[in-house]
Design an enzyme around this catalytic site. Structure first.
Site, PDB file in Angstrom:
ATOM      1  CG  HIS A 155     -11.279  11.470  -7.508  1.00  0.00           C
ATOM      2  ND1 HIS A 155     -11.687  12.535  -7.986  1.00  0.00           N
ATOM      3  CD2 HIS A 155     -11.360  11.550  -6.224  1.00  0.00           C
ATOM      4  CE1 HIS A 155     -12.087  13.303  -6.909  1.00  0.00           C
ATOM      5  NE2 HIS A 155     -11.740  12.908  -5.827  1.00  0.00           N
ATOM      6  CB  SER A 185     -13.725  12.666  -3.186  1.00  0.00           C
ATOM      7  OG  SER A 185     -12.639  13.255  -3.092  1.00  0.00           O
TER       8      SER A 185
END
Length: 202
Positions: free
Chosen positions: A123, A98
């Site tokens: 993501h 992330s």
């Protein structure tokens, strides 16, 4: 309670004790080894600014082993990386997920690395909100704005088309170091420190 190792350094007739992070800082190494939050971001930014004040041209190494975390805290680190004049290399060890992967890609081009068994995951940002429908709508719009902003920055840092990054970040996308290199998040997979030295000498 976490234990922080101490390092004893002997110089001449004197000895000096450092906690391990201070000793690494002396060698211009900054470690992001936890979730990214406001407190961690403040510490990382402070170390980067301090090292720049010591030598604005000498390389700083940011080692990353992080599951990600707060977008705003991560962007504070990102903006500081870009603000300072000292070049910053990034190295993934363990995982950069992330916001951790976002910061990994933010290193100076040519100086972004991952160790061979590390894991990179990208993501789209996520958030959960409760409350009145109007407030939920406001927060949803902000998440979409941040999603576009993060994807555009990642596209710029990887050299990939924006649409490719949008597709790559649509769901949790786990990458090997080789796959992260193909996507442009890192420049090289390192097996040993000699690999890094060789890269810089080329």
């Amino acid at each position: 309670m976490s234990l922080i190792p101490m390092v004893i350094e002997t110089t001449g007739r004197s000895e000096r004790a450092y906690d391990i992070y201070s000793r690494l800082l002396k060698d211009r190494i900054v470690l992001l080894g936890s979730e990214v939050n406001d407190t961690v971001a403040s510490l990382i930014c402070a170390q980067l600014l301090f090292l720049e004040s010591q030598d604005p041209e000498k390389e700083i190494s940011l080692y990353i082993n992080s599951p990600g975390g707060s977008v705003t805290a991560g962007l504070a680190i990102y903006d500081t990386l870009r603000f300072i004049s000292a070049p910053v290399s990034t190295v993934c060890m363990g995982r950069a997920a992330s916001m951790g992967a976002f910061l990994l890609a933010a290193g100076k081009p040519g100086l972004r690395y991952a160790l061979p068994n590390s894991q990179i995951m990208i993501h789209q940002p996520s958030a959960g909100y409760q409350g009145q429908a109007t407030d939920i709508e406001i927060h949803a719009k902000e998440v979409l704005r941040l999603k576009e902003r993060l994807n555009r920055i990642l596209a710029e840092n990887t050299g990939r088309p924006y649409k490719d990054i949008v597709k790559a970040t649509e769901r949790d996308n786990f990458l090997t170091p080789e796959e992260a290199k193909d996507l442009g998040i890192i420049d090289r997979v390192l097996v040993s420190r000699q690999d890094m030295a060789q890269e810089k000498s080329e």
